[in-house]
Design an enzyme around this catalytic site. Structure first.
Site, PDB file in Angstrom:
ATOM      1  N   ARG A  69       1.212 -23.074 -20.608  1.00 59.76           N
ATOM      2  CA  ARG A  69       2.593 -22.608 -20.375  1.00 59.76           C
ATOM      3  C   ARG A  69       3.235 -22.075 -21.650  1.00 59.76           C
ATOM      4  NH1 ARG A  69       4.271 -23.755 -15.386  1.00 59.76           N
ATOM      5  NH2 ARG A  69       3.338 -25.576 -14.400  1.00 59.76           N
ATOM      6  N   ASP A  77      15.808 -27.162 -11.571  1.00 59.14           N
ATOM      7  CA  ASP A  77      16.727 -27.030 -10.433  1.00 59.14           C
ATOM      8  C   ASP A  77      17.963 -27.931 -10.553  1.00 59.14           C
ATOM      9  OD1 ASP A  77      15.111 -25.097  -9.248  1.00 59.14           O
ATOM     10  OD2 ASP A  77      13.936 -26.566  -8.136  1.00 59.14           O
ATOM     11  N   MET A 133       8.372 -17.746  -9.774  1.00 61.69           N
ATOM     12  CA  MET A 133       7.810 -19.022  -9.345  1.00 61.69           C
ATOM     13  C   MET A 133       7.026 -19.742 -10.450  1.00 61.69           C
ATOM     14  SD  MET A 133       9.118 -18.959  -6.430  1.00 61.69           S
ATOM     15  CE  MET A 133       8.395 -20.298  -5.506  1.00 61.69           C
ATOM     16  N   ARG A 134       7.567 -19.751 -11.653  1.00 55.58           N
ATOM     17  CA  ARG A 134       6.914 -20.467 -12.743  1.00 55.58           C
ATOM     18  C   ARG A 134       7.892 -21.472 -13.325  1.00 55.58           C
ATOM     19  NH1 ARG A 134       1.829 -20.516 -13.211  1.00 55.58           N
ATOM     20  NH2 ARG A 134       2.064 -21.047 -15.412  1.00 55.58           N
ATOM     21  N   ILE A 135       7.397 -22.661 -13.630  1.00 53.45           N
ATOM     22  CA  ILE A 135       8.225 -23.632 -14.347  1.00 53.45           C
ATOM     23  C   ILE A 135       8.233 -23.207 -15.806  1.00 53.45           C
ATOM     24  CG2 ILE A 135       8.387 -26.042 -15.078  1.00 53.45           C
ATOM     25  CD1 ILE A 135       7.170 -26.781 -12.355  1.00 53.45           C
ATOM     26  N   GLY A 153      10.336 -10.022  -3.780  1.00 47.69           N
ATOM     27  CA  GLY A 153      11.391  -9.322  -4.514  1.00 47.69           C
ATOM     28  C   GLY A 153      12.578  -8.886  -3.685  1.00 47.69           C
ATOM     29  N   GLU A 176      21.617 -15.438   0.379  1.00 46.86           N
ATOM     30  CA  GLU A 176      21.133 -15.223  -0.997  1.00 46.86           C
ATOM     31  C   GLU A 176      21.432 -13.798  -1.430  1.00 46.86           C
ATOM     32  OE1 GLU A 176      17.186 -16.587  -2.050  1.00 46.86           O
ATOM     33  OE2 GLU A 176      17.129 -17.960  -0.361  1.00 46.86           O
ATOM     34  N   HIS A 191      18.175 -20.512  -5.948  1.00 51.98           N
ATOM     35  CA  HIS A 191      17.313 -21.523  -5.325  1.00 51.98           C
ATOM     36  C   HIS A 191      17.699 -21.671  -3.852  1.00 51.98           C
ATOM     37  CE1 HIS A 191      14.669 -24.979  -5.197  1.00 51.98           C
ATOM     38  NE2 HIS A 191      15.600 -25.566  -4.447  1.00 51.98           N
TER      39      HIS A 191
HETATM   40  C1  GRF Z   1      14.066 -16.907  -2.548  1.00 49.87           C
HETATM   41  O1  GRF Z   1      14.245 -17.727  -1.436  1.00 49.87           O
HETATM   42  C2  GRF Z   1      14.668 -17.527  -3.783  1.00 49.87           C
HETATM   43  O2  GRF Z   1      15.788 -18.316  -3.510  1.00 49.87           O
HETATM   44  C3  GRF Z   1      13.548 -18.399  -4.288  1.00 49.87           C
HETATM   45  O3  GRF Z   1      12.380 -17.679  -4.025  1.00 49.87           O
HETATM   46  C4  GRF Z   1      12.593 -16.794  -2.927  1.00 49.87           C
HETATM   47  C5  GRF Z   1      12.244 -15.431  -3.430  1.00 49.87           C
HETATM   48  O4  GRF Z   1      12.308 -14.458  -2.425  1.00 49.87           O
HETATM   49  N1  GRF Z   1      13.736 -18.723  -5.680  1.00 49.87           N
HETATM   50  P1  GRF Z   1      12.341 -12.934  -2.830  1.00 49.87           P
HETATM   51  O5  GRF Z   1      11.104 -12.667  -3.692  1.00 49.87           O
HETATM   52  O6  GRF Z   1      13.599 -12.668  -3.583  1.00 49.87           O
HETATM   53  O7  GRF Z   1      12.273 -12.180  -1.543  1.00 49.87           O
END
Ligand code: GRF
Length: 212
Positions: free
Chosen positions: A61, A141, A86-88, A12, A170, A105
């Site tokens: 799903r 993506d 992290m889910r499609i 997070g 990011e 991403h």
């Molecule tokens: C990040 O690298 C984001 O781009 C990818 O998953 C990672 C999540 O990291 N989708 P965090 O949970 O925000 O630290």
């Protein structure tokens, strides 16, 4: 004021960057598909309501996405922000939030969609890498790109050092994009192109490694 819901699965840190950015929006809730996501504690420390929809408790799903959307919709958000979720997602879920679903991403899309982006970039010997914030479409993506940050890949980089360099960016670009969205500065055209109302553009090239 616009309302957002943030979805996470783990650490997070991007969510935290959003929470600390003093965005001009109401962060209605943080939802995780895992009860042990560390980011949930961080959200609670910021006084944001948290919820869990455990994917492991759903047979498929479709069932998970339906439950997730039902919960999200109780908050009536303008935007749903995927911050390390992290889910499609199923096409039905994505269609339900068309133009309102945003993802970050860790690569310069369309290169290196999917997982292990930093390791794959190192393996290929690319000299620049980075991250992308984009609208989510059913094509994983591949949605319309809002912003990309480019970083150099250094000669002695490891997966860890490279991911750290990308993550720093990011945390800069993601809050900026959410700010633009909440201020109606980003437009998704009917052709699926992104237009920014406020643009500060530089014509400089990033050359990596640098020229002598
Ligand atoms: C990040 O690298 C984001 O781009 C990818 O998953 C990672 C999540 O990291 N989708 P965090 O949970 O925000 O630290």
């Amino acid at each position: 004021m616009k309302k957002i819901v943030i979805l996470i699965s783990g650490r997070g840190s991007n969510m935290q960057a959003l929470l600390e950015a003093k965005l001009p929006c109401h962060i209605a809730a943080v939802i995780s598909n895992r009860a042990d996501a560390k980011g949930l504690e961080t959200a609670q420390q910021h006084g944001i309501p948290t919820e869990v929809v455990a994917h492991a408790q759903h047979p498929n799903r479709e069932s998970f996405d339906t439950a997730l959307a039902q919960l999200i919709d109780t908050y009536q958000p303008d935007f749903v922000i995927l911050a390390g979720f992290m889910r499609i997602l199923t096409p039905a879920f994505v269609a339900h939030y068309q133009g309102r679903l945003i993802n970050i991403h860790p690569s310069l899309l369309p290169s290196y969609g999917g997982l292990h982006t930093h390791a794959r970039a190192l393996q290929d010997g690319v000299k620049v890498h980075g991250c992308t914030v984009h609208f989510v479409t059913p094509d994983l993506d591949h949605g319309p790109i809002i912003v990309q940050a480019v970083v150099p890949v250094l000669q002695d980089d490891t997966e860890q050092s490279l991911s750290k360099r990308v993550l720093r960016e990011e945390h800069r670009v993601f809050p900026q994009v959410v700010r633009w969205l909440c201020q109606d500065q980003v437009e998704l055209t009917s052709e699926g192109h992104v237009r920014l109302r406020r643009r500060k553009q530089s014509g400089f090239a990033l050359i990596s490694p640098g020229l002598e």
